[in-house]
Scaffold this motif. Sequence first.
Motif, short mmCIF file in Angstrom:
data_model
loop_
_atom_site.label_atom_id
_atom_site.label_comp_id
_atom_site.label_asym_id
_atom_site.label_seq_id
_atom_site.Cartn_x
_atom_site.Cartn_y
_atom_site.Cartn_z
N GLN A 40 0.85 -1.20 0.00
CA GLN A 40 0.00 0.00 0.00
C GLN A 40 0.89 1.24 0.00
O GLN A 40 1.99 1.22 0.56
N PHE A 41 0.39 2.31 -0.58
CA PHE A 41 1.13 3.57 -0.62
C PHE A 41 0.14 4.71 -0.44
O PHE A 41 -0.94 4.69 -1.03
N SER A 43 0.24 9.13 -0.06
CA SER A 43 1.00 10.37 0.09
C SER A 43 0.11 11.57 -0.22
O SER A 43 -0.72 11.51 -1.13
N PHE A 81 7.09 6.80 -5.07
CA PHE A 81 6.37 5.54 -5.26
C PHE A 81 7.18 4.60 -6.16
O PHE A 81 7.29 3.40 -5.89
N LEU A 84 9.99 2.96 -4.24
CA LEU A 84 9.49 1.94 -3.33
C LEU A 84 9.08 0.68 -4.11
O LEU A 84 9.41 -0.45 -3.73
#
Length: 209
Positions: A40-41, A43, A81, A84
């Motif tokens: 999951q991300f 921001s 992102f 990552l």
Amino acid sequence: MYLVNDLEATCFEQHGVKDKNEIIEIGIVVCDKGGLPVMQFQSFVKPTINPRLSRFCKKLTGIKQDWVDLADPLDTVLNNFQSLFKSKFTAPLNEVPWTSYGTMDFLCLKNDCERRSLPLPFGHYVDLKKLFAAYSGFRNCGMLDCLKIEGLEIEGDSHRALSDAINASKVAKIFAPRIMAATIEDSPLHLPSVPGQVPVVRPDHTNDC
Ligand code: AMP
Ligand code: MG
């Protein structure tokens, strides 16, 4: 694998994707090819054209002015992102298909990237709302109703990018093979090869299902 994305954007009293809607929050659920969430991300994103959030926008989303004031701009957030993603997976991000519930997210990301001369960071897009409509027969179904119809648990707060993306990912799981098979023809902007047919960018329907 595929991505389920949800964006929050600057907005004003009148609904609809206008050129000037800027992303203020991104939520992404990375799913494996069977639809299971693997990352999951979330921001916040600093808007630059209209840096002050309208009262309407703050009320709708619950996002506070200082959260976006302190956030990175879109290019940095997308790079974060990407880094990552790259640290965890080998797939090239710009080939990973993605989906969202309704085309607003696609159009908003495209507009915002174009405005900043950024390439679209993901692979082919397919609209989950359109897939659900074809599958269920409910043409104008909002995401929460769609979850209820499917007996899926609704998590978190609406109009917040990560909880919206998590909820959308539950619906997306039903269509995992279809999302994995997304092509350019699924794009809301694709020009059909059949003469006389015009591309349809589906407007955001009100929930009447
Ligand atoms: P959502 O993913 O449903 O939270 O919506 C994404 C974005 O669409 C929001 O951050 C707003 O910019 C815009 N939006 C959603 N609902 C409305 C509404 N009722 N009126 C105006 N803008 C809206
Ligand atoms: Mg949302």
